[in-house]
Motif scaffolding. Structure first.
Motif, PDB file in Angstrom:
ATOM      1  N   GLN A   1      36.757  39.142  46.667  1.00 50.20           N
ATOM      2  CA  GLN A   1      37.943  38.387  46.336  1.00 50.20           C
ATOM      3  C   GLN A   1      39.188  39.191  46.685  1.00 50.20           C
ATOM      4  N   VAL A   2      40.324  38.486  46.650  1.00 57.60           N
ATOM      5  CA  VAL A   2      41.606  39.071  47.018  1.00 57.60           C
ATOM      6  C   VAL A   2      42.506  39.085  45.783  1.00 57.60           C
ATOM      7  N   ARG A   3      43.263  40.156  45.614  1.00 57.31           N
ATOM      8  CA  ARG A   3      44.215  40.197  44.506  1.00 57.31           C
ATOM      9  C   ARG A   3      45.536  39.595  44.972  1.00 57.31           C
ATOM     10  N   LEU A   4      46.054  38.639  44.204  1.00 57.05           N
ATOM     11  CA  LEU A   4      47.262  37.918  44.574  1.00 57.05           C
ATOM     12  C   LEU A   4      48.283  38.025  43.456  1.00 57.05           C
ATOM     13  N   VAL A   5      49.495  38.412  43.797  1.00 62.64           N
ATOM     14  CA  VAL A   5      50.563  38.546  42.816  1.00 62.64           C
ATOM     15  C   VAL A   5      51.766  37.736  43.286  1.00 62.64           C
ATOM     16  N   GLU A   6      52.156  36.758  42.481  1.00 65.29           N
ATOM     17  CA  GLU A   6      53.245  35.866  42.846  1.00 65.29           C
ATOM     18  C   GLU A   6      54.589  36.339  42.298  1.00 65.29           C
ATOM     19  N   SER A   7      55.634  35.908  42.985  1.00 65.11           N
ATOM     20  CA  SER A   7      56.991  36.113  42.492  1.00 65.11           C
ATOM     21  C   SER A   7      57.854  34.971  43.007  1.00 65.11           C
ATOM     22  N   GLY A  27      41.627  42.684  50.195  1.00 67.00           N
ATOM     23  CA  GLY A  27      40.699  41.856  50.957  1.00 67.00           C
ATOM     24  C   GLY A  27      41.357  41.305  52.199  1.00 67.00           C
ATOM     25  N   SER A  28      40.588  40.577  52.993  1.00 73.09           N
ATOM     26  CA  SER A  28      41.089  39.968  54.229  1.00 73.09           C
ATOM     27  C   SER A  28      40.856  38.467  54.157  1.00 73.09           C
ATOM     28  N   PRO A  29      41.795  37.749  53.605  1.00 73.54           N
ATOM     29  CA  PRO A  29      41.593  36.306  53.470  1.00 73.54           C
ATOM     30  C   PRO A  29      41.540  35.591  54.807  1.00 73.54           C
ATOM     31  N   TYR A  30      40.780  34.523  54.856  1.00 70.19           N
ATOM     32  CA  TYR A  30      40.686  33.674  56.039  1.00 70.19           C
ATOM     33  C   TYR A  30      41.638  32.497  55.910  1.00 70.19           C
ATOM     34  N   ALA A  95      46.601  30.934  46.462  1.00 70.95           N
ATOM     35  CA  ALA A  95      45.153  31.052  46.418  1.00 70.95           C
ATOM     36  C   ALA A  95      44.631  31.466  47.783  1.00 70.95           C
ATOM     37  N   ALA A  96      43.407  31.969  47.800  1.00 71.82           N
ATOM     38  CA  ALA A  96      42.817  32.430  49.053  1.00 71.82           C
ATOM     39  C   ALA A  96      41.300  32.366  48.984  1.00 71.82           C
ATOM     40  N   PHE A  97      40.671  32.318  50.140  1.00 68.35           N
ATOM     41  CA  PHE A  97      39.247  32.638  50.238  1.00 68.35           C
ATOM     42  C   PHE A  97      39.007  33.407  51.528  1.00 68.35           C
ATOM     43  N   VAL A  98      37.887  34.166  51.547  1.00 66.55           N
ATOM     44  CA  VAL A  98      37.700  35.170  52.593  1.00 66.55           C
ATOM     45  C   VAL A  98      36.632  34.805  53.610  1.00 66.55           C
ATOM     46  N   THR A  99      36.010  33.652  53.502  1.00 65.64           N
ATOM     47  CA  THR A  99      34.982  33.280  54.455  1.00 65.64           C
ATOM     48  C   THR A  99      35.507  32.246  55.433  1.00 65.64           C
ATOM     49  N   SER A 106      39.702  22.643  52.438  1.00 69.93           N
ATOM     50  CA  SER A 106      38.632  22.484  51.443  1.00 69.93           C
ATOM     51  C   SER A 106      39.145  23.092  50.151  1.00 69.93           C
ATOM     52  N   TRP A 107      39.939  22.345  49.422  1.00 72.03           N
ATOM     53  CA  TRP A 107      40.662  22.887  48.279  1.00 72.03           C
ATOM     54  C   TRP A 107      39.748  23.491  47.218  1.00 72.03           C
ATOM     55  N   SER A 108      38.559  22.935  47.065  1.00 70.80           N
ATOM     56  CA  SER A 108      37.666  23.416  46.007  1.00 70.80           C
ATOM     57  C   SER A 108      37.056  24.781  46.314  1.00 70.80           C
ATOM     58  N   ARG A 109      37.216  25.284  47.522  1.00 73.96           N
ATOM     59  CA  ARG A 109      36.596  26.546  47.920  1.00 73.96           C
ATOM     60  C   ARG A 109      37.458  27.766  47.598  1.00 73.96           C
ATOM     61  N   TYR A 110      38.697  27.552  47.228  1.00 72.26           N
ATOM     62  CA  TYR A 110      39.572  28.691  46.952  1.00 72.26           C
ATOM     63  C   TYR A 110      39.112  29.384  45.684  1.00 72.26           C
ATOM     64  N   ASN A 111      38.928  30.703  45.764  1.00 78.27           N
ATOM     65  CA  ASN A 111      38.356  31.414  44.616  1.00 78.27           C
ATOM     66  C   ASN A 111      39.133  32.666  44.217  1.00 78.27           C
ATOM     67  N   SER A 112      40.236  32.936  44.851  1.00 72.23           N
ATOM     68  CA  SER A 112      41.134  34.007  44.418  1.00 72.23           C
ATOM     69  C   SER A 112      42.475  33.355  44.094  1.00 72.23           C
ATOM     70  N   TRP A 113      43.031  33.730  42.936  1.00 73.50           N
ATOM     71  CA  TRP A 113      44.222  33.026  42.442  1.00 73.50           C
ATOM     72  C   TRP A 113      45.295  33.997  41.978  1.00 73.50           C
ATOM     73  N   GLY A 114      46.557  33.608  42.217  1.00 68.17           N
ATOM     74  CA  GLY A 114      47.664  34.317  41.627  1.00 68.17           C
ATOM     75  C   GLY A 114      47.857  33.883  40.184  1.00 68.17           C
ATOM     76  N   GLN A 115      48.796  34.534  39.517  1.00 71.28           N
ATOM     77  CA  GLN A 115      48.998  34.285  38.089  1.00 71.28           C
ATOM     78  C   GLN A 115      49.830  33.035  37.817  1.00 71.28           C
TER      79      GLN A 115
END
Length: 123
Positions: A1-7, A27-30, A95-99, A106-115
């Motif tokens: 997963q990827v760490r995401l920090v929003e501002s 991570g390296s999101p796709y 949000a992000a996913f890495v594959t 494919s909105w349901s596939r996102y598995n890394s989220w910001g706050q």
């Protein structure tokens, strides 16, 4: 997963503009995307970017007003929001996913989220 920090985010008048930022690390999101959740409603995907080929997509409600883009040097995703409307009021999440197994819409596939970042638009 990827760490995401929003501002960013905050309050604006209808017709105004705001920008959200999302710093990615670990991570390296796709695919990366912006989602939002208004009070009493389900979270919805509103914009995505395919980081491999740079293709972007938007839902109809924000098309022509919002722009998703990424600064690859800074590993930061942005959402520029113009011509804001009261109905844009929501909590916004990056949000992000890495594959590369799925399309970026494919909105349901996102598995890394910001706050989350609150956006409030007054009419």
């Amino acid at each position: 997963q990827v760490r995401l920090v929003e501002s960013g985010g905050g309050s604006a008048q209808a017709g105004g503009s705001l920008r959200l930022s999302c710093a990615a690390s670990g991570g390296s999101p796709y695919c990366m995307a912006w989602f939002r959740q208004a009070p009493g409603k389900e979270r919805e995907g509103i914009a995505y970017i395919d980081l491999g080929i740079g293709v972007t997509g938007y839902v109809d409600s924000v098309k022509g007003r919002f722009t998703i883009f990424r600064d690859n040097t800074a590993n930061t995703l942005y959402l520029q929001m113009n011509s804001l409307k009261a109905e844009d009021t929501a909590m916004y999440y990056c949000a992000a996913f890495v594959t590369n197994l799925w399309n970026c819409y494919s909105w349901s596939r996102y598995n890394s989220w910001g706050q989350g970042a609150q956006v409030t638009v007054s009419s």
